[in-house]
Design an enzyme around this catalytic site. Structure first.
Site, PDB file in Angstrom:
ATOM      1  CB  SER A  44     -78.201  17.636  16.126  1.00 21.38           C
ATOM      2  OG  SER A  44     -77.771  18.981  16.225  1.00 21.38           O
ATOM      3  CB  THR A  71     -76.013  19.266   9.575  1.00 17.07           C
ATOM      4  OG1 THR A  71     -76.728  18.090   9.276  1.00 17.07           O
ATOM      5  CG2 THR A  71     -74.641  19.257   8.998  1.00 17.07           C
ATOM      6  CB  THR A 115     -74.675  15.819  11.379  1.00 16.72           C
ATOM      7  OG1 THR A 115     -75.921  15.719  12.043  1.00 16.72           O
ATOM      8  CG2 THR A 115     -74.596  14.704  10.373  1.00 16.72           C
ATOM      9  NE  ARG A 119     -80.159   8.994   7.687  1.00 16.67           N
ATOM     10  CZ  ARG A 119     -79.870  10.291   7.796  1.00 16.67           C
ATOM     11  NH1 ARG A 119     -78.916  10.681   8.620  1.00 16.67           N
ATOM     12  NH2 ARG A 119     -80.535  11.190   7.120  1.00 16.67           N
ATOM     13  CB  VAL A 120     -74.397   7.058   5.973  1.00 21.96           C
ATOM     14  CG1 VAL A 120     -73.576   8.244   5.490  1.00 21.96           C
ATOM     15  CG2 VAL A 120     -73.534   6.111   6.813  1.00 21.96           C
ATOM     16  N   GLY A 121     -76.276   9.824   6.410  1.00 19.81           N
ATOM     17  CA  GLY A 121     -77.025  10.899   5.751  1.00 19.81           C
ATOM     18  C   GLY A 121     -76.200  11.617   4.698  1.00 19.81           C
ATOM     19  CG  ASP A 122     -77.240  15.705   4.065  1.00 21.01           C
ATOM     20  OD1 ASP A 122     -77.625  15.206   5.153  1.00 21.01           O
ATOM     21  OD2 ASP A 122     -77.099  16.937   3.909  1.00 21.01           O
ATOM     22  CB  THR A 170     -78.908  21.949   7.679  1.00 18.48           C
ATOM     23  OG1 THR A 170     -79.331  21.412   8.936  1.00 18.48           O
ATOM     24  CG2 THR A 170     -79.805  23.121   7.317  1.00 18.48           C
ATOM     25  N   GLY A 171     -80.778  19.463   7.378  1.00 17.89           N
ATOM     26  CA  GLY A 171     -82.134  18.927   7.299  1.00 17.89           C
ATOM     27  C   GLY A 171     -82.131  17.467   6.895  1.00 17.89           C
ATOM     28  N   GLY A 188     -81.424  14.447   5.292  1.00 17.86           N
ATOM     29  CA  GLY A 188     -80.346  14.089   4.381  1.00 17.86           C
ATOM     30  C   GLY A 188     -80.800  13.324   3.155  1.00 17.86           C
TER      31      GLY A 188
END
Ligand code: GLY
Length: 321
Positions: free
Chosen positions: A80, A182, A200, A210-213, A233-234, A236
């Site tokens: 991940s 992450t 991550t 797609r981009v996360g937090d 974490t988790g 986003g």
């Protein structure tokens, strides 16, 4: 009134004259600061060890956080983060990372491909450019121009899992999947300075682009050297909608303990968003070296290293089982 400088000078003279060893720390004038490093999930253990090597010899927190998460980025068995990360639905491994230091300097990269250590690219964005974030092709070009090597990050194991996934292409986030998510890592150095890093490959089989937090300063990571630092974490999307890490630090500034701050940030998600099948976990570290950890669902754990001891702990959660 005696100035502090004058007091130290007189004490040194006295010690020299009496041949007594003078340890300024032992005079209680300045407390020894014990370093602390805390990071998300079990992959935090080797990351903490790498950070500790720097903190233990008096190195800076910013160098420690970078060195720590690099270990996980380069581990092909962590599915991940970095090399070996699970790809998006089209088979591309795309990476997000950010880093922040004690001066509120920050750097980030998102949607970066074919570079093993995005955190070090983020560090260079922070140190060498007037910007905070570079994305996609621009981030890749900057990395190559800065001497990073183009690397295929899709390992055989991740390719095999992705191929299997394409048989159904059924996208469903899974709470606490093995080796989930992450690495967010926070450190306090012997100088009393805080820094953090977050990196991550994001959600497995996400939409391309797609981009996360994790690369978003304030969402996946925030550091304020006056108060504390936090990382997430988790899922986003839930963290981004509540600006989670900034919220945790801001709550600490207003007097909350790191634990209270993490709990309130989780409650913000619980009150406003559909959290039922989605996990989020927060870690926080304040200037005193106190920590907090809290998650929406059970199963979130973290690695904490202090006084040279590196151990895993289970975070408590809003949902009890
Ligand atoms: N927290 C990582 C992500 O949602 O991409």
């Amino acid at each position: 009134m005696k100035t502090r400088r004058k007091f130290i000078k007189e004490s040194l003279t006295l010690a020299a004259a009496s041949q007594l060893p003078l340890n300024l720390n032992a005079t209680n004038m300045e407390k020894t600061i014990e370093p602390v490093v805390i990071s998300t999930w079990r992959h935090g253990l080797p990351a903490n060890e790498a950070s500790w090597k720097i903190l233990d010899i008096g190195g800076k927190a910013i160098d420690a956080v970078e060195a720590g998460v690099r270990v996980v980025e380069s581990d092909p068995n962590t599915r991940s983060v970095g090399l070996g990360g699970l790809p998006d639905r089209d088979g591309n491994v795309t990476l997000d990372a950010c880093i922040m230091d004690e001066t509120s300097n920050a750097g980030a990269v998102c949607f970066l491909q074919n570079i093993e250590n995005p955190i070090s690219v983020a560090r260079l964005v922070m140190d060498k450019t007037p910007h905070v974030m570079l994305a996609g092709e621009g981030a890749f070009r900057f990395a190559i121009e800065s001497g990073f090597k183009k690397t295929n990050l899709l390992t055989e194991a991740s390719k095999k899992d992705w191929k299997k996934w394409t048989e159904t292409s059924d996208y469903k986030p899974v709470i606490n999947i093995e080796n989930h998510d992450t690495i967010g890592l926070l450190a306090l150095d012997k100088n009393g300075d805080l820094s953090g890093a977050c990196t991550t490959s994001g959600l497995a089989y996400k939409m391309h682009g797609r981009v996360g937090d994790s690369p978003i300063i304030g969402a996946g990571l925030f550091v304020d050297n006056e108060t504390g630092a936090a990382t997430a974490t988790g899922m986003g999307e839930l963290v981004m909608k509540t600006i989670g890490s900034f919220l945790v630090v801001e709550l600490m500034r207003q007097g909350a303990t790191p634990q209270e701050a993490c709990e309130e940030a989780v409650m913000r998600i619980v009150k406003k968003l559909d959290y039922k099948d989605l996990q989020v976990g927060y870690l926080a570290l304040n200037k005193k070296g106190e920590i907090g950890a809290y998650a929406v669902h059970p199963g979130f754990n973290y690695a904490l290293m202090k006084q040279a001891e590196n151990k895993m702990y289970d975070a408590i959660s809003y949902v009890k089982s």
